[in-house]
Write a protein that holds these residues in place. Structure first.
Motif, PDB file in Angstrom:
ATOM      1  N   TYR A  27     -15.488  90.735 -15.092  1.00  0.00           N
ATOM      2  CA  TYR A  27     -14.292  91.248 -14.434  1.00  0.00           C
ATOM      3  C   TYR A  27     -13.810  92.523 -15.100  1.00  0.00           C
ATOM      4  O   TYR A  27     -13.351  93.449 -14.442  1.00  0.00           O
ATOM      5  CB  TYR A  27     -13.197  90.177 -14.439  1.00  0.00           C
ATOM      6  N   GLY A  51     -13.521  86.927  -6.211  1.00  0.00           N
ATOM      7  CA  GLY A  51     -13.869  85.889  -7.175  1.00  0.00           C
ATOM      8  C   GLY A  51     -15.375  85.708  -7.142  1.00  0.00           C
ATOM      9  O   GLY A  51     -15.916  85.027  -6.279  1.00  0.00           O
ATOM     10  N   ILE A  52     -16.064  86.355  -8.062  1.00  0.00           N
ATOM     11  CA  ILE A  52     -17.521  86.414  -7.953  1.00  0.00           C
ATOM     12  C   ILE A  52     -18.122  85.026  -8.171  1.00  0.00           C
ATOM     13  O   ILE A  52     -17.637  84.244  -8.959  1.00  0.00           O
ATOM     14  CB  ILE A  52     -18.098  87.470  -8.916  1.00  0.00           C
ATOM     15  N   GLY A  79     -11.433  82.963  -7.658  1.00  0.00           N
ATOM     16  CA  GLY A  79     -12.101  82.601  -8.904  1.00  0.00           C
ATOM     17  C   GLY A  79     -11.302  81.563  -9.675  1.00  0.00           C
ATOM     18  O   GLY A  79     -10.082  81.490  -9.589  1.00  0.00           O
ATOM     19  N   ILE A 110     -13.967  75.854 -28.071  1.00  0.00           N
ATOM     20  CA  ILE A 110     -14.195  76.428 -29.392  1.00  0.00           C
ATOM     21  C   ILE A 110     -15.342  75.661 -30.063  1.00  0.00           C
ATOM     22  O   ILE A 110     -15.344  74.454 -30.068  1.00  0.00           O
ATOM     23  CB  ILE A 110     -12.928  76.336 -30.269  1.00  0.00           C
ATOM     24  N   PRO A 160      -6.751  88.016 -12.823  1.00  0.00           N
ATOM     25  CA  PRO A 160      -7.955  88.534 -13.488  1.00  0.00           C
ATOM     26  C   PRO A 160      -9.263  87.890 -13.056  1.00  0.00           C
ATOM     27  O   PRO A 160     -10.320  88.449 -13.289  1.00  0.00           O
ATOM     28  CB  PRO A 160      -7.696  88.236 -14.963  1.00  0.00           C
ATOM     29  N   THR A 161      -9.232  86.730 -12.432  1.00  0.00           N
ATOM     30  CA  THR A 161     -10.511  86.145 -12.041  1.00  0.00           C
ATOM     31  C   THR A 161     -10.750  86.247 -10.538  1.00  0.00           C
ATOM     32  O   THR A 161     -11.563  85.526  -9.986  1.00  0.00           O
ATOM     33  CB  THR A 161     -10.570  84.663 -12.440  1.00  0.00           C
ATOM     34  N   GLY A 162     -10.052  87.153  -9.888  1.00  0.00           N
ATOM     35  CA  GLY A 162     -10.275  87.322  -8.455  1.00  0.00           C
ATOM     36  C   GLY A 162      -9.459  86.324  -7.656  1.00  0.00           C
ATOM     37  O   GLY A 162      -8.809  85.436  -8.200  1.00  0.00           O
ATOM     38  N   THR A 186     -12.551  78.136 -22.199  1.00  0.00           N
ATOM     39  CA  THR A 186     -13.539  78.340 -23.245  1.00  0.00           C
ATOM     40  C   THR A 186     -13.335  77.292 -24.323  1.00  0.00           C
ATOM     41  O   THR A 186     -12.219  77.062 -24.784  1.00  0.00           O
ATOM     42  CB  THR A 186     -13.369  79.738 -23.853  1.00  0.00           C
ATOM     43  N   ASP A 233     -16.682  85.788 -31.385  1.00  0.00           N
ATOM     44  CA  ASP A 233     -15.913  84.699 -30.800  1.00  0.00           C
ATOM     45  C   ASP A 233     -14.445  85.074 -30.818  1.00  0.00           C
ATOM     46  O   ASP A 233     -13.822  85.153 -31.864  1.00  0.00           O
ATOM     47  CB  ASP A 233     -16.140  83.401 -31.587  1.00  0.00           C
ATOM     48  N   TYR A 269     -25.184  85.876  -8.476  1.00  0.00           N
ATOM     49  CA  TYR A 269     -24.300  85.652  -9.616  1.00  0.00           C
ATOM     50  C   TYR A 269     -23.972  84.175  -9.751  1.00  0.00           C
ATOM     51  O   TYR A 269     -23.972  83.618 -10.846  1.00  0.00           O
ATOM     52  CB  TYR A 269     -23.017  86.468  -9.467  1.00  0.00           C
ATOM     53  N   PHE A 283     -18.424  95.014 -21.631  1.00  0.00           N
ATOM     54  CA  PHE A 283     -19.356  95.756 -20.790  1.00  0.00           C
ATOM     55  C   PHE A 283     -18.564  96.800 -20.030  1.00  0.00           C
ATOM     56  O   PHE A 283     -18.120  96.567 -18.924  1.00  0.00           O
ATOM     57  CB  PHE A 283     -20.083  94.798 -19.843  1.00  0.00           C
ATOM     58  N   THR A 331      -8.646  89.434 -19.486  1.00  0.00           N
ATOM     59  CA  THR A 331      -9.944  89.197 -18.883  1.00  0.00           C
ATOM     60  C   THR A 331     -11.033  89.874 -19.697  1.00  0.00           C
ATOM     61  O   THR A 331     -10.776  90.794 -20.447  1.00  0.00           O
ATOM     62  CB  THR A 331      -9.969  89.718 -17.438  1.00  0.00           C
ATOM     63  N   ARG A 364     -27.922  87.926 -21.407  1.00  0.00           N
ATOM     64  CA  ARG A 364     -27.851  88.350 -20.009  1.00  0.00           C
ATOM     65  C   ARG A 364     -27.476  89.824 -19.848  1.00  0.00           C
ATOM     66  O   ARG A 364     -27.758  90.436 -18.835  1.00  0.00           O
ATOM     67  CB  ARG A 364     -26.882  87.486 -19.222  1.00  0.00           C
ATOM     68  N   LEU A 365     -26.911  90.380 -20.902  1.00  0.00           N
ATOM     69  CA  LEU A 365     -26.590  91.798 -20.849  1.00  0.00           C
ATOM     70  C   LEU A 365     -27.848  92.639 -20.614  1.00  0.00           C
ATOM     71  O   LEU A 365     -27.849  93.599 -19.861  1.00  0.00           O
ATOM     72  CB  LEU A 365     -25.948  92.195 -22.166  1.00  0.00           C
ATOM     73  N   ILE A 418     -11.747  83.559 -29.672  1.00  0.00           N
ATOM     74  CA  ILE A 418     -10.746  82.555 -30.050  1.00  0.00           C
ATOM     75  C   ILE A 418     -10.768  82.337 -31.558  1.00  0.00           C
ATOM     76  O   ILE A 418      -9.719  82.296 -32.216  1.00  0.00           O
ATOM     77  CB  ILE A 418     -11.001  81.252 -29.287  1.00  0.00           C
TER      78      ILE A 418
END
Lengths: 337, 299
Positions: free
Chosen positions: A129, B241-242, B292, B299, B287-289, B297, A209, B21, A57, A125, B99-100, A211
């Motif tokens: 972010y 950190g949102i 945050g 798999i 990177p995550t604030g 993630t 994806d 958020y 985005f 990231t 959500r976009l 990963i």
């Protein structure tokens, strides 16, 4: 024959438009609309690479366009026109035709390097972010140029017309129209070749994806680097063309509003569809011109239309399909390698 | 003190971003414009009650006007926020859209509010009536106006209140639950829509409060005032950190301090450049604030 119909019709189209413009069949206003359309097509297809194909985005596309616009304008002004700060022209106007594309590509190259600001953080990231990083990058570019007095700061920068006039001096045809058309064709061609290439297949893989893509031996960092740099570089090309169409640039015409406009075009057309992005850029430019009499209400109507679109057809006009997927019969008439 | 005051504005708006958020995983890009609408609502309520500016108001005293304006604005602004949720976000959520698309809708809703306001009320700026007598207090070498103290205290109070709601109450627990798993929560007998509406009410009324306070501190209103502050507050929320309430407060004050600090040393035109560069640097390193937590993630 089938293999070449599209290419041939494209070049015939460009030739026809130029001839029509040359003999005054389409007036100055229509010409400028067509040129704006071309710039918008370049912008929306290039953003589509990042926002559509790669699924990120990015909302700072205006910043890269700004970099390209300023770099190419500074080069052409330095070379071909008298400027209070940059001094007398360095080159005779007859070289304008040769130097203009070089300036455009220099602008695109610098914009691609500016894309690194976004590309390198994107290794670690993504998602919201990264959206902020692009946003901040846009603001940084605008306010950096705002503070450079040597190129006019907030007052803007002008003098690009000398280059265009230099080209006109060689041969009196509508040069800018021609350049914009060639630029558009070149960018769409480049993006298409990239996305359909074996290397470029990694981009939608990241979207689906990350990963899994990495496990399947896609070098995701390299892919991101290429995608961001290509996208911002092409945006820089659009910026250079835009600057020379208007003959005047102002940092605030590339702010978050511009980035939003480009995003609107991408999502209107459908993510991950080059023909969709092209179609929606054309549609959006026409819509802006048609709704001009509404003045300020225009900017109420357009968001409203887009909200309705999101409610009833959230995937955009084309979804992630190309024109030839929707109308298979078209394949009879053209094909790409 | 200026830094604290600006930081408070950013923090108040950032709280709204963070709340929505945190619950919906949705960046409510219209939030900055809800703030702008809040400031305008405050203006109209105040003028209506106070009279003047060509409107025959009720002629109440400034003190009473202030007492009515604050809750009235917060309620009306939260209505705007809820209206946005009902008409735009909820249908999309029901359809299970990505959500976009909701983010784009939010962006467009913000544009619509902004330009709708411009079209309806014209480009002329409105000047907010003075509701509070200016008092200057001096502590040692620092002198502050009462308004600044009110702004800062309000931001801290709101922070404590929200922290309490989110961590201690049942409804806060439901909010955290939704952010954890949106599909399991309705199965537990928790009304999803009610909780989401409540979140929007909280977030928008904070924006309304920020609107009033901003209008009182800088009594000139224009339709585009929400956009820049909104974007900056969003950045503040992300740097903190949102989705984290402490993060929003810290990010807001940090942004305020950086901006005022830069202006104190360099020419004021460099303010945005430095503020955004510092924030970019923070995100680059973390990177995550600041608060945050990196999501793992699967798999």
């Amino acid at each position: 024959m089938q293999k070449h119909t599209f290419t041939i019709s494209l070049f015939v189209g460009i030739f026809a438009l130029t001839v029509l413009a040359q003999f005054g069949v389409i007036n100055q206003y229509l010409q400028s609309v067509i040129m704006l359309m071309g710039v918008n097509i370049i912008l929306s297809t290039s953003l589509n690479l990042v926002n559509g194909y790669m699924g990120e985005f990015s909302c700072g596309h205006g910043g890269f366009m700004c970099v390209g616009a300023y770099v190419s304008s500074v080069i052409t002004v330095l070379c071909f026109s008298k400027n209070q700060i940059l001094g007398a022209p360095l080159l005779p106007p007859s070289l304008a035709l040769l130097a203009f594309p070089i300036a455009l590509f220099a602008g695109a190259a610098v914009a691609a390097v500016a894309g690194l600001v976004v590309a390198i953080p994107s290794f670690k990231t993504r998602g919201d972010y990264l959206a902020i990083i692009t946003l901040a990058a846009n603001y940084i570019v605008i306010s950096a140029i705002d503070n450079m007095e040597i190129i006019g700061g907030p007052r803007g920068f002008m003098g690009m017309n000398a280059t265009v006039n230099g080209m006109k001096g060689l041969l009196d045809i509508p040069w800018m129209l021609l350049w914009v058309l060639f630029g558009t064709v070149f960018s769409v061609w480049l993006l298409r070749r990239f996305v359909t290439s074996t290397l470029g297949k990694g981009v939608p893989a990241i979207a689906q994806d990350e990963i899994a893509a990495e496990i399947m031996s896609v070098d995701t960092n390299r892919m991101k680097l290429i995608a961001f740099m290509l996208s911002s570089g092409i945006a820089g090309l659009a910026g250079g063309l835009f600057a020379h169409i208007l003959g005047y640039v102002n940092p605030h015409s590339f702010d978050i509003m511009k980035s939003t406009e480009v995003m609107v075009m991408v999502y209107l057309g459908g993510m991950g569809s080059l023909s969709g992005a092209t179609l929606s850029a054309v549609l959006f430019t026409v819509l802006l011109e048609v709704l001009r009499p509404l003045e300020i209400w225009k900017w109420v109507v357009i968001p409203l239309l887009l909200i309705l679109l999101m409610q009833f057809r959230p995937e955009g006009i084309m979804g992630n399909k190309e024109l030839s997927d929707l109308f298979p019969k078209l394949k009879k008439f053209y094909s790409f390698k | 003190m200026n830094a604290l005051q600006f930081g408070s504005f950013y923090a108040l708006i950032a709280l709204g971003y963070t709340l929505v958020y945190g619950v919906l995983r949705l960046i409510n890009f219209a939030h900055g414009d809800i703030f702008m609408v809040g400031a305008y609502i405050a203006y109209f309520v105040a003028v209506l009650l106070l009279g003047g500016e060509g409107m025959s108001g009720l002629g109440l005293s400034p003190g009473l006007t202030l007492a009515i304006t604050v809750p009235a604005t917060m309620i009306l602004t939260s209505l705007v926020g809820v209206a946005l949720e009902r008409t735009m976000y909820r249908p999309l959520r029901r359809k299970g859209a990505d959500r976009l698309y909701v983010v784009i809708t939010a962006l467009m809703a913000g544009l619509m509010l902004e330009n709708g306001n411009l079209a309806l009320l014209g480009a002329s700026r409105k000047s907010f009536p003075e509701l509070l007598q200016k008092v200057i207090w001096t502590f040692g070498s620092v002198s502050v106006t009462n308004l600044k103290v009110i702004v800062i205290v309000a931001a801290l109070l709101v922070f404590v209140l929200l922290e309490f709601i989110v961590t201690k109450t049942k409804i806060g627990m439901a909010m955290r639950g939704i952010s954890y798993d949106k599909f399991a929560i309705p199965l537990m007998g928790i009304p999803l829509d009610t909780i989401i509406v409540f979140t929007f009410i909280l977030g928008s009324s904070m924006a309304g409060l920020a609107g009033i306070l901003f209008a009182m501190s800088y009594p000139i209103l224009e339709p585009y005032m929400g956009a820049l502050i909104g974007w900056k507050a969003f950045i503040a929320a992300v740097v903190g950190g949102i989705g984290d309430i402490r993060g929003a407060i810290v990010g807001g004050f940090l942004l305020g301090f950086i901006e005022i600090g830069v202006v104190a040393v360099f020419p004021s035109t460099l303010r945005d450049l430095f503020a955004f560069s510092v924030l970019l640097g923070i995100l680059w390193l973390k990177p995550t604030g600041l608060f945050g937590v990196a999501k793992t993630t699967k798999i």
